[in-house]
Scaffold this motif. Structure first.
Motif, PDB file in Angstrom:
ATOM      1  N   LEU A  25       0.849  -1.180   0.000  1.00  0.00           N
ATOM      2  CA  LEU A  25       0.000   0.000   0.000  1.00  0.00           C
ATOM      3  C   LEU A  25       0.892   1.240   0.000  1.00  0.00           C
ATOM      4  CD1 LEU A  25      -2.877   1.246   0.276  1.00  0.00           C
ATOM      5  CD2 LEU A  25      -2.456   1.297   2.746  1.00  0.00           C
ATOM      6  N   ILE A  26       0.840   2.013  -1.082  1.00  0.00           N
ATOM      7  CA  ILE A  26       1.567   3.275  -1.175  1.00  0.00           C
ATOM      8  C   ILE A  26       0.619   4.368  -0.686  1.00  0.00           C
ATOM      9  CG2 ILE A  26       2.860   4.836  -2.660  1.00  0.00           C
ATOM     10  CD1 ILE A  26       4.032   2.021  -2.513  1.00  0.00           C
ATOM     11  N   ALA A  27       0.942   4.947   0.459  1.00  0.00           N
ATOM     12  CA  ALA A  27       0.031   5.893   1.101  1.00  0.00           C
ATOM     13  C   ALA A  27       0.744   7.216   1.314  1.00  0.00           C
ATOM     14  CB  ALA A  27      -0.454   5.332   2.443  1.00  0.00           C
ATOM     15  N   GLY A  28       0.318   8.249   0.589  1.00  0.00           N
ATOM     16  CA  GLY A  28       0.916   9.564   0.728  1.00  0.00           C
ATOM     17  C   GLY A  28       0.699  10.156   2.102  1.00  0.00           C
ATOM     18  N   ALA A  29       1.373  11.261   2.378  1.00  0.00           N
ATOM     19  CA  ALA A  29       1.273  11.916   3.672  1.00  0.00           C
ATOM     20  C   ALA A  29      -0.172  12.272   3.989  1.00  0.00           C
ATOM     21  CB  ALA A  29       2.128  13.181   3.675  1.00  0.00           C
ATOM     22  N   GLY A  30      -0.563  12.035   5.253  1.00  0.00           N
ATOM     23  CA  GLY A  30      -1.894  12.411   5.691  1.00  0.00           C
ATOM     24  C   GLY A  30      -3.006  11.517   5.197  1.00  0.00           C
ATOM     25  N   SER A  31      -2.671  10.373   4.617  1.00  0.00           N
ATOM     26  CA  SER A  31      -3.687   9.519   3.995  1.00  0.00           C
ATOM     27  C   SER A  31      -4.361   8.570   4.971  1.00  0.00           C
ATOM     28  CB  SER A  31      -3.054   8.710   2.861  1.00  0.00           C
ATOM     29  OG  SER A  31      -2.072   7.838   3.378  1.00  0.00           O
ATOM     30  N   GLY A  32      -3.917   8.540   6.203  1.00  0.00           N
ATOM     31  CA  GLY A  32      -4.502   7.604   7.156  1.00  0.00           C
ATOM     32  C   GLY A  32      -3.931   6.211   7.028  1.00  0.00           C
ATOM     33  N   LYS A  33      -2.620   6.134   6.793  1.00  0.00           N
ATOM     34  CA  LYS A  33      -1.953   4.841   6.604  1.00  0.00           C
ATOM     35  C   LYS A  33      -2.110   3.940   7.826  1.00  0.00           C
ATOM     36  CE  LYS A  33       2.432   4.966   7.122  1.00  0.00           C
ATOM     37  NZ  LYS A  33       2.447   4.317   8.463  1.00  0.00           N
ATOM     38  N   THR A  34      -1.930   4.518   9.010  1.00  0.00           N
ATOM     39  CA  THR A  34      -2.009   3.701  10.219  1.00  0.00           C
ATOM     40  C   THR A  34      -3.414   3.147  10.406  1.00  0.00           C
ATOM     41  OG1 THR A  34      -0.256   5.011  11.243  1.00  0.00           O
ATOM     42  CG2 THR A  34      -1.593   3.653  12.699  1.00  0.00           C
ATOM     43  N   SER A  35      -4.431   3.928  10.059  1.00  0.00           N
ATOM     44  CA  SER A  35      -5.805   3.428  10.143  1.00  0.00           C
ATOM     45  C   SER A  35      -6.011   2.251   9.193  1.00  0.00           C
ATOM     46  CB  SER A  35      -6.794   4.546   9.805  1.00  0.00           C
ATOM     47  OG  SER A  35      -6.765   5.549  10.794  1.00  0.00           O
ATOM     48  N   SER A  36      -5.456   2.358   7.986  1.00  0.00           N
ATOM     49  CA  SER A  36      -5.555   1.238   7.031  1.00  0.00           C
ATOM     50  C   SER A  36      -4.840   0.004   7.565  1.00  0.00           C
ATOM     51  CB  SER A  36      -4.966   1.644   5.678  1.00  0.00           C
ATOM     52  OG  SER A  36      -5.724   2.665   5.075  1.00  0.00           O
ATOM     53  N   LEU A  37      -3.692   0.211   8.182  1.00  0.00           N
ATOM     54  CA  LEU A  37      -2.931  -0.898   8.754  1.00  0.00           C
ATOM     55  C   LEU A  37      -3.726  -1.579   9.866  1.00  0.00           C
ATOM     56  CD1 LEU A  37      -0.288  -2.499   9.350  1.00  0.00           C
ATOM     57  CD2 LEU A  37       0.431  -0.573  10.760  1.00  0.00           C
ATOM     58  N   VAL A  38      -4.244  -0.796  10.791  1.00  0.00           N
ATOM     59  CA  VAL A  38      -4.983  -1.361  11.925  1.00  0.00           C
ATOM     60  C   VAL A  38      -6.249  -2.075  11.443  1.00  0.00           C
ATOM     61  CG1 VAL A  38      -6.286  -0.778  14.016  1.00  0.00           C
ATOM     62  CG2 VAL A  38      -4.050   0.262  13.608  1.00  0.00           C
ATOM     63  N   GLU A  39      -6.951  -1.482  10.481  1.00  0.00           N
ATOM     64  CA  GLU A  39      -8.152  -2.124   9.947  1.00  0.00           C
ATOM     65  C   GLU A  39      -7.825  -3.456   9.283  1.00  0.00           C
ATOM     66  OE1 GLU A  39     -10.158   0.677   7.440  1.00  0.00           O
ATOM     67  OE2 GLU A  39     -10.304   2.149   9.054  1.00  0.00           O
ATOM     68  N   ALA A  40      -6.687  -3.530   8.590  1.00  0.00           N
ATOM     69  CA  ALA A  40      -6.277  -4.793   7.963  1.00  0.00           C
ATOM     70  C   ALA A  40      -5.963  -5.840   9.032  1.00  0.00           C
ATOM     71  CB  ALA A  40      -5.062  -4.557   7.070  1.00  0.00           C
ATOM     72  N   GLU A  70       3.794   1.001  20.534  1.00  0.00           N
ATOM     73  CA  GLU A  70       2.810   1.185  21.598  1.00  0.00           C
ATOM     74  C   GLU A  70       1.486   1.716  21.053  1.00  0.00           C
ATOM     75  OE1 GLU A  70       3.267  -0.046  24.590  1.00  0.00           O
ATOM     76  OE2 GLU A  70       5.182  -0.710  23.753  1.00  0.00           O
ATOM     77  N   VAL A  71       1.553   2.611  20.068  1.00  0.00           N
ATOM     78  CA  VAL A  71       0.320   3.152  19.475  1.00  0.00           C
ATOM     79  C   VAL A  71      -0.488   2.036  18.815  1.00  0.00           C
ATOM     80  CG1 VAL A  71      -0.572   4.608  17.610  1.00  0.00           C
ATOM     81  CG2 VAL A  71       1.177   5.499  19.155  1.00  0.00           C
ATOM     82  N   ILE A  72       0.179   1.201  18.027  1.00  0.00           N
ATOM     83  CA  ILE A  72      -0.533   0.130  17.314  1.00  0.00           C
ATOM     84  C   ILE A  72      -1.060  -0.915  18.290  1.00  0.00           C
ATOM     85  CG2 ILE A  72      -0.260  -1.737  15.625  1.00  0.00           C
ATOM     86  CD1 ILE A  72       1.774   0.101  14.184  1.00  0.00           C
ATOM     87  N   LYS A  73      -0.261  -1.277  19.289  1.00  0.00           N
ATOM     88  CA  LYS A  73      -0.731  -2.229  20.302  1.00  0.00           C
ATOM     89  C   LYS A  73      -2.011  -1.730  20.969  1.00  0.00           C
ATOM     90  CE  LYS A  73       3.512  -4.569  21.837  1.00  0.00           C
ATOM     91  NZ  LYS A  73       4.455  -4.732  22.985  1.00  0.00           N
ATOM     92  N   ALA A  74      -2.014  -0.452  21.328  1.00  0.00           N
ATOM     93  CA  ALA A  74      -3.181   0.120  22.008  1.00  0.00           C
ATOM     94  C   ALA A  74      -4.412   0.081  21.110  1.00  0.00           C
ATOM     95  CB  ALA A  74      -2.880   1.548  22.455  1.00  0.00           C
ATOM     96  N   ARG A  75      -4.220   0.402  19.831  1.00  0.00           N
ATOM     97  CA  ARG A  75      -5.368   0.428  18.919  1.00  0.00           C
ATOM     98  C   ARG A  75      -5.909  -0.970  18.641  1.00  0.00           C
ATOM     99  NH1 ARG A  75      -4.401   4.981  14.284  1.00  0.00           N
ATOM    100  NH2 ARG A  75      -6.432   4.146  13.635  1.00  0.00           N
TER     101      ARG A  75
END
Length: 611
Positions: A25-40, A70-75
């Motif tokens: 997944l090529i995700a530009g700045a501000g695209s919500g990459k971490t949200s896509s990662l967590v949802e996957a 730590e951020v990803i673990k928490a989410r």
């Protein structure tokens, strides 16, 4: 805060997971990459979590920093279905039990590579560099000779490996893992069995050999699969992969939304970058914001090696202050000022000597990282306890003094030497003690201050700090070829001899109680108003040239390396702005630079100021 919105890219990622197909997944700045990662990751738990737990398998998520871990673990709700870890931690978890193969990797790959590297530096002469290179090559050759006698290898996270004692350094883990991924089919198969799903966050910052190795693990159809999340344009660290792609049977997905930046900032990003065109989404949609470049004529350096004099530096900083006043940003607390390197911030804030010491010849890469994070064992007692005590004493804040002492001082602990005293007696004792500390702070050296605090049990001193305070100072001249493993002694001695005047501004910097940061240091951050300072002369980094990448016709063509590094760091800096971006741009010819920026359609005429 990036709102949760399902995008086309998220739908494609979900489809890839359902088909057991690798992807990037090529995700530009501000695209919500971490949200896509967590949802996957959550999608895998929803569909296959029960089955994976029954088989004793886990989902691996590799990310770049401990903070991101730590951020990803928490989410994810701290679910042990997931192994979320930094790259080095993940790799050591896989290679640590392959002790025979570690030895083979050192014998056939890592040590020969280190020997060849040093031999290339040796021209056969008697210069310091040649002598040091020969000494290092000889030491690595000796390590190679005794390798069979080493019983066990451990990851010590040290800057330099101590191979004869089985201690592997930070870089060793990367090279050994790269070798095992490439050469050892059993290692690849076991990794894939442990982790049917392997996700890599910030994939652009992963090492090229590791990307290739993980692709080999996931090369076949079906499980295991690899999922990369990142952006090649946000690769700002040396030796990392930059571009990345899944195995041949995978797909590449682009995420084009920008949930962070204002419309005007997004237009600049799209003009600057041609591979991904973003559009404003979520709360960013309809938020216009602003972008202004102020072009300032750069002075010709007066000092040797193309450096500014102190007077020139003062004038350059004065122009920055004038710009802030003109923009109405000088007294705002929502403005971040970004410089290329920490030395500029250190000079501006007043801790330049401290910065030079902890980034100089006595400092390892680990020391540099600890200094920037405010976590070095020599500094932490001063920044977390001693300076706050002195500051509280100067404002006569008795409550703050008592709170700090109760928190950090063995003498004031519940079972300490002052535990039986009344509150009044404890306050009187603390005032007297901190008054004595303040006298030493004002007139003594750092060592005087630390020794007093250890003797009076004001701080809980680490064993390493005590060892440095108690030993005899080094008097011999530092020689890298002889003393590299003991360079911390010279660092501590030099630090101990300093006065305390630079501790307060350094404490403000690492506490982020300041409007200054490095452009590297804000990756992943966002701010309402961002000011970027580009001055190639002051930065003095041959690796970067913002004049040349932004205005090559005016300043000359950059080298390939300058172009690759500078445009990525500029992209990261620009994309931190939620609303407004200001760039103070020192250039040899402001008018020519203005015409070029307009002709390249990077900016409109009303977005450029001449000063």
């Amino acid at each position: 805060m990036i709102e949760k919105v399902e995008t086309v890219a998220d739908v494609l990622v979900r489809a890839s997971l359902d088909k057991h197909q690798s992807f990037a997944l090529i995700a530009g700045a501000g695209s919500g990459k971490t949200s896509s990662l967590v949802e996957a990751l959550e999608r895998i738990r929803e569909r296959e979590g029960h089955w994976l737990r029954q088989n004793g398998q886990r989902v691996a998520c590799i990310t770049f920093t401990n903070r991101a871990v730590e951020v990803i673990k928490a989410r994810l709700g701290f679910d042990d279905l997931y192994q979320v870890s930094t790259l080095h931690s993940f790799l050591w978890g896989q290679i640590g039990c392959f002790q025979f193969d570690i030895r083979e990797a050192l014998r056939l790959c890592r040590l020969p590579m280190l020997i060849a590297k040093e031999q290339a530096k040796d021209n056969g002469g008697n210069s310091r560099a040649a002598t040091e290179a020969r000494a290092k090559a000889k030491r690595f050759e000796q390590d190679l000779e005794v390798l069979d006698t080493v019983e066990h290898f451990e990851y010590s996270d040290a800057p330099v490996g101590d191979y004869q004692n089985g201690q592997l350094a930070h870089d060793d883990i990367i090279e050994i893992a790269t070798y095992l991924f490439e050469a050892n089919e059993t290692f690849r198969r076991i990794t894939g069995l442990r982790f049917p799903y392997i996700f890599v966050d910030e994939a652009q910052d992963t090492f090229e050999g590791i990307v290739a190795g993980l692709n080999l693990v996931c090369a076949a159809e079906g499980l295991p699969i690899i999922g990369y999340f990142g952006d090649p344009w946000q690769q700002i660290y040396d030796r990392s992969a930059g571009s990345f792609a899944p195995p041949a049977n995978g797909i590449t997905i682009s995420k084009t939304e920008n949930f962070r930046c204002s419309e005007s900032v997004i237009r600049l990003l799209n003009a600057f970058r041609d591979d991904v065109k973003q559009y404003a989404a979520g709360e960013s949609k309809g938020r216009e914001g602003s972008v202004i470049f102020r072009l300032v004529k750069a002075e010709k350096p007066e000092m040797q090696r193309n450096r500014y004099s102190e007077e020139q530096i003062t004038r350059a900083l004065g122009k920055m202050d004038a710009a802030l006043i003109d923009w109405g940003w000088n007294e705002r607390d929502d403005v971040i000022r970004l410089f290329l390197v920490r030395q500029m911030i250190a000079r501006r804030m007043g801790f330049s000597k401290l910065n030079r010491l902890f980034n100089g010849p006595y400092a390892s890469s680990r020391t540099e990282d600890a200094f920037e994070a405010g976590e070095h064992f020599l500094l932490m007692p001063l920044t977390t306890t001693i300076y706050p005590l002195v500051a509280a004493h100067k404002t006569e804040d008795s409550r703050q003094i008592i709170d700090l002492l109760r928190r950090d001082s063995p003498a004031f602990a519940v079972d300490g030497m002052n535990a039986t005293k009344t509150l009044k007696a404890m306050i009187d004792t603390s005032r007297s003690l901190v008054g004595q500390l303040d006298m030493r702070w004002t007139s003594g050296t750092v060592k005087d201050v630390l020794q007093f605090c250890v003797d009076k049990q004001i701080i809980r001193a680490s064993e390493k700090l005590r060892e440095h305070l108690e030993r005899v100072p080094r008097t011999e001249e530092y020689d890298e070829s002889i003393h590299s493993l003991d360079k911390g002694d010279w660092l501590a001695d030099a630090f101990f001899s300093m006065d305390t005047t630079e501790i307060p501004p350094y404490t403000s910097f690492i506490s982020k109680n300041t409007a200054y940061s490095t452009q590297h240091g804000v990756k992943g951050e966002e701010y309402p108003k961002v000011m970027v300072v580009y001055d190639d002369i002051e930065a003095n980094w041959s690796n970067y040239s913002f004049c040349k990448i932004l205005t090559p016709e005016t300043a000359g063509e950059p080298t390939d390396g300058q172009r690759a590094r500078s445009r990525k760091l500029a992209y990261v800096s620009f994309s931190r702005a939620l609303e407004d971006l200001r760039v103070l741009f020192f250039t040899p010819d402001p008018e020519a630079a203005r015409q070029e920026l307009i002709a390249k359609k990077l900016l409109e005429p009303d977005q450029i100021e001449l000063a």
